[in-house]
Design an enzyme around this catalytic site. Structure first.
Site, PDB file in Angstrom:
ATOM      1  N   CYS A  86       0.805  -1.231   0.000  1.00 17.98           N
ATOM      2  CA  CYS A  86       0.000   0.000   0.000  1.00 17.98           C
ATOM      3  C   CYS A  86       0.838   1.281   0.000  1.00 17.98           C
ATOM      4  O   CYS A  86       0.760   2.075  -0.934  1.00 17.98           O
ATOM      5  CB  CYS A  86      -0.902   0.020   1.230  1.00 17.98           C
TER       6      CYS A  86
HETATM    7  N1  LIG Z   1      -2.933  -5.992   1.968  1.00 18.16           N
HETATM    8  C1  LIG Z   1      -3.395  -4.984   2.675  1.00 18.16           C
HETATM    9  O1  LIG Z   1      -3.060  -4.861   3.842  1.00 18.16           O
HETATM   10  C2  LIG Z   1      -4.326  -3.940   2.083  1.00 18.16           C
HETATM   11  C3  LIG Z   1      -4.884  -2.983   2.951  1.00 18.16           C
HETATM   12  C4  LIG Z   1      -5.770  -2.048   2.441  1.00 18.16           C
HETATM   13  C5  LIG Z   1      -6.070  -2.042   1.084  1.00 18.16           C
HETATM   14  N2  LIG Z   1      -5.505  -2.949   0.241  1.00 18.16           N
HETATM   15  C6  LIG Z   1      -5.911  -2.911  -1.169  1.00 18.16           C
HETATM   16  O2  LIG Z   1      -6.783  -3.997  -1.413  1.00 18.16           O
HETATM   17  C7  LIG Z   1      -6.595  -4.482  -2.739  1.00 18.16           C
HETATM   18  C8  LIG Z   1      -6.276  -5.972  -2.723  1.00 18.16           C
HETATM   19  O3  LIG Z   1      -5.055  -6.148  -2.009  1.00 18.16           O
HETATM   20  P1  LIG Z   1      -4.619  -7.542  -1.402  1.00 18.16           P
HETATM   21  O4  LIG Z   1      -3.499  -7.228  -0.468  1.00 18.16           O
HETATM   22  O5  LIG Z   1      -5.778  -8.313  -0.873  1.00 18.16           O
HETATM   23  O6  LIG Z   1      -4.053  -8.271  -2.715  1.00 18.16           O
HETATM   24  P2  LIG Z   1      -3.693  -9.823  -2.891  1.00 18.16           P
HETATM   25  O7  LIG Z   1      -2.716  -9.890  -4.006  1.00 18.16           O
HETATM   26  O8  LIG Z   1      -3.369 -10.433  -1.560  1.00 18.16           O
HETATM   27  O9  LIG Z   1      -5.043 -10.474  -3.331  1.00 18.16           O
HETATM   28  C9  LIG Z   1      -5.664 -10.230  -4.553  1.00 18.16           C
HETATM   29  C10 LIG Z   1      -6.404 -11.483  -4.987  1.00 18.16           C
HETATM   30  O10 LIG Z   1      -7.092 -11.169  -6.186  1.00 18.16           O
HETATM   31  C11 LIG Z   1      -6.966 -12.252  -7.075  1.00 18.16           C
HETATM   32  N3  LIG Z   1      -7.222 -11.760  -8.402  1.00 18.16           N
HETATM   33  C12 LIG Z   1      -6.375 -11.165  -9.265  1.00 18.16           C
HETATM   34  N4  LIG Z   1      -7.021 -10.833 -10.384  1.00 18.16           N
HETATM   35  C13 LIG Z   1      -8.292 -11.214 -10.234  1.00 18.16           C
HETATM   36  C14 LIG Z   1      -9.437 -11.142 -11.055  1.00 18.16           C
HETATM   37  N5  LIG Z   1      -9.384 -10.603 -12.266  1.00 18.16           N
HETATM   38  N6  LIG Z   1     -10.596 -11.639 -10.561  1.00 18.16           N
HETATM   39  C15 LIG Z   1     -10.644 -12.188  -9.326  1.00 18.16           C
HETATM   40  N7  LIG Z   1      -9.577 -12.283  -8.506  1.00 18.16           N
HETATM   41  C16 LIG Z   1      -8.427 -11.804  -8.969  1.00 18.16           C
HETATM   42  C17 LIG Z   1      -5.574 -12.793  -6.826  1.00 18.16           C
HETATM   43  O11 LIG Z   1      -5.443 -14.122  -7.256  1.00 18.16           O
HETATM   44  C18 LIG Z   1      -5.477 -12.657  -5.305  1.00 18.16           C
HETATM   45  O12 LIG Z   1      -5.976 -13.803  -4.658  1.00 18.16           O
HETATM   46  C19 LIG Z   1      -5.516  -3.596  -3.353  1.00 18.16           C
HETATM   47  O13 LIG Z   1      -6.142  -2.524  -4.023  1.00 18.16           O
HETATM   48  C20 LIG Z   1      -4.786  -3.072  -2.145  1.00 18.16           C
HETATM   49  O14 LIG Z   1      -4.151  -1.843  -2.419  1.00 18.16           O
HETATM   50  C21 LIG Z   1      -4.642  -3.915   0.725  1.00 18.16           C
END
Ligand SMILES: NC(=O)c1ccc[n+]([C@@H]2O[C@H](COP(=O)([O-])OP(=O)(O)OC[C@H]3O[C@@H](n4cnc5c(N)ncnc54)[C@H](O)[C@@H]3O)[C@@H](O)[C@H]2O)c1
Length: 432
Positions: A269
């Site tokens: 992030c």
């Molecule tokens: N990790 C954190 O602590 C956090 C905190 C706040 C916000 N975010 C935001 O949340 C969002 C997701 O982050 P994350 O950390 O969960 O990512 P991540 O990479 O852990 O998870 C994303 C998931 O989406 C799946 N994916 C990818 N393309 C896809 C598609 N077309 N259809 C369905 N699934 C798909 C992937 O296989 C994966 O399982 C991002 O925008 C991030 O900036 C993350």
């Protein structure tokens, strides 16, 4: 039964798209209070693991997944099943491309995949961090291309995730959740969607305001971390311990919030999200100078740390080339297993480029699995008096609580501490 009643009575089927660090805890929370949840992901392996009641995230137990399975949770790669869901929550990645510009391909790809399967009487929520206007400018027209009208047939909101993995003091339920709808009816449905699972909802006037709120939170951190990283370099030159100074300043009961310097910015992030605003601001002819400056300071940190390692070795009559350097902690922050954007990767690469023999120890990452940009054929080294004594330098990059700091201090010939873990000065400890 109307959508709002299905949500309020926990009878709705909740679809979560993207089962990663954000989507998985959210799935557990909806499941825990009695909703049925359908998880949709493009990753076959994850889907198989979840359906077998297994977890792939360290701080999420297999038992919790198994409990959710009993409660009706199922994972699938079949996106046509989006049609069965009453709510669709998008938790897909929003990285930067190689030009450090927003890469919305996951958000747009997912949206376009589900559009043919949308129907009247659904609420769609975007949780991925993104630039102000995304929900309205990118999601809304795609959804409306199906003939459904947002605010009348289908309801669209933006509600950013605020997960803090590894933080034992907060969980999905207790972290207040920001929410903005495209129309007042959308906001109302968004409140019904999250109202049963989150203690406190913070409703804003628009999706743009909600998108900007998430960016403000992360920019606030990036800029303040940039500030303390800059002050760290100044303090170092002046022979002052920045950590001692921060600890002292933090005793002020008002008007000061401590931020801590480190080897660089890590995680999915803070190093990335601010640049979503930088990009969008250009459309309005504006530059985001604080963001750029903090980015520059933070990006330079790994190089500065490497120069401190080189100086410390030099003082002991050694070169980086051929030095055995053990990096402690390769996750981007303490007590988690997440290596995304971890500055440890860059430290390892920079040191290896200079000819160092690199090894690492991280109780949360037993083996170095290849990443998109990084690869090392390494396994975590157990910390023993022998393995520590066999190094030329131990580089403390991530201060996991599971490290035995006394053992490290007693046996490592040289410690370069980027986290201020060692308060007392010692001949063989160098702050960086
Ligand atoms: N990790 C954190 O602590 C956090 C905190 C706040 C916000 N975010 C935001 O949340 C969002 C997701 O982050 P994350 O950390 O969960 O990512 P991540 O990479 O852990 O998870 C994303 C998931 O989406 C799946 N994916 C990818 N393309 C896809 C598609 N077309 N259809 C369905 N699934 C798909 C992937 O296989 C994966 O399982 C991002 O925008 C991030 O900036 C993350």
């Amino acid at each position: 039964m109307k959508l709002i009643d299905r949500l309020n009575e926990r009878r709705a089927l909740i679809g979560i798209l993207g089962l990663g660090y954000v989507g998985l805890p959210l799935m557990l929370r909806f499941s825990e209070v009695g909703y049925r949840v359908l998880g949709l992901d493009i990753d076959h392996e994850k889907v198989e693991k979840l359906n077998a009641g297994r977890s792939y995230i360290e701080h999420i137990s297999a038992q919790s997944i198994a409990d959710a399975r009993e409660q009706g949770f199922e994972a699938t790669i079949d996106f046509s099943r989006a049609r069965d869901c009453d709510a669709l929550i998008l938790c897909v990645p929003t990285p930067l491309n190689k030009y450090r510009e927003p890469d919305l391909s996951y958000v747009i790809g997912t949206t376009e995949t589900i559009v043919p399967h949308l129907r009247a009487g659904q609420v769609v929520s975007l949780e991925s961090t993104t630039w102000p206007g995304t929900t309205d400018e990118e999601l809304r027209p795609r959804i409306e291309s199906s003939g459904l009208r947002v605010g009348e047939d289908l309801f669209l909101v933006f509600s950013p995730e605020r997960e803090d993995p590894g933080n034992p003091n907060f969980n999905t339920r207790t972290i207040p959740k920001v929410l903005g709808g495209v129309t007042p009816a959308c906001t109302e449905l968004g409140q019904a969607l999250y109202g049963q699972v989150i203690d406190q909802l913070v409703t804003l006037s628009s999706t743009r305001a909600a998108e900007m709120t998430k960016l403000l939170e992360n920019i606030h951190r990036a800029v303040n971390i940039g500030l303390v990283n800059e002050l760290k370099v100044v303090c170092d030159r002046m022979g002052i311990d920045i950590h001692e100074v921060i600890r002292a300043a933090a005793t002020k009961p008002f008007g000061f919030t401590p931020y801590y310097p480190g080897p660089g910015l890590g995680g999915h992030c803070i190093p990335i999200d601010p640049f979503y605003l930088t990009w969008k601001a250009r459309e309005y002819g504006l530059n985001t100078r604080f963001i750029e400056l903090a980015g520059e300071v933070n990006t330079n940190m790994p190089k500065w740390v490497v120069s401190k390692v080189a100086d410390a070795l030099n003082e002991r009559g050694k070169a980086v080339k051929g030095a055995r350097i053990l990096v402690l902690g390769i996750a981007y922050k303490k007590n988690v297993d997440d290596r995304r954007e971890s500055p440890s990767m860059e430290l390892m690469e920079l040191l290896e480029e200079k000819g160092a023999e690199i090894s690492y120890s991280d109780p949360h990452v037993p083996r170095f699995l290849p990443m998109r940009k990084h690869d090392f054929d390494l396994e975590s080294v157990p910390l023993t008096p022998e393995t520590l004594a066999a190094t030329d330098c131990v580089l403390l990059a991530t201060d996991h609580d599971r490290f035995d700091y006394e053992l490290i201090k007693a046996h490592a010939p040289l410690i370069v501490d980027t986290r201020g873990r060692y308060h007392e000065p010692a001949e063989h400890i160098v702050r960086a």
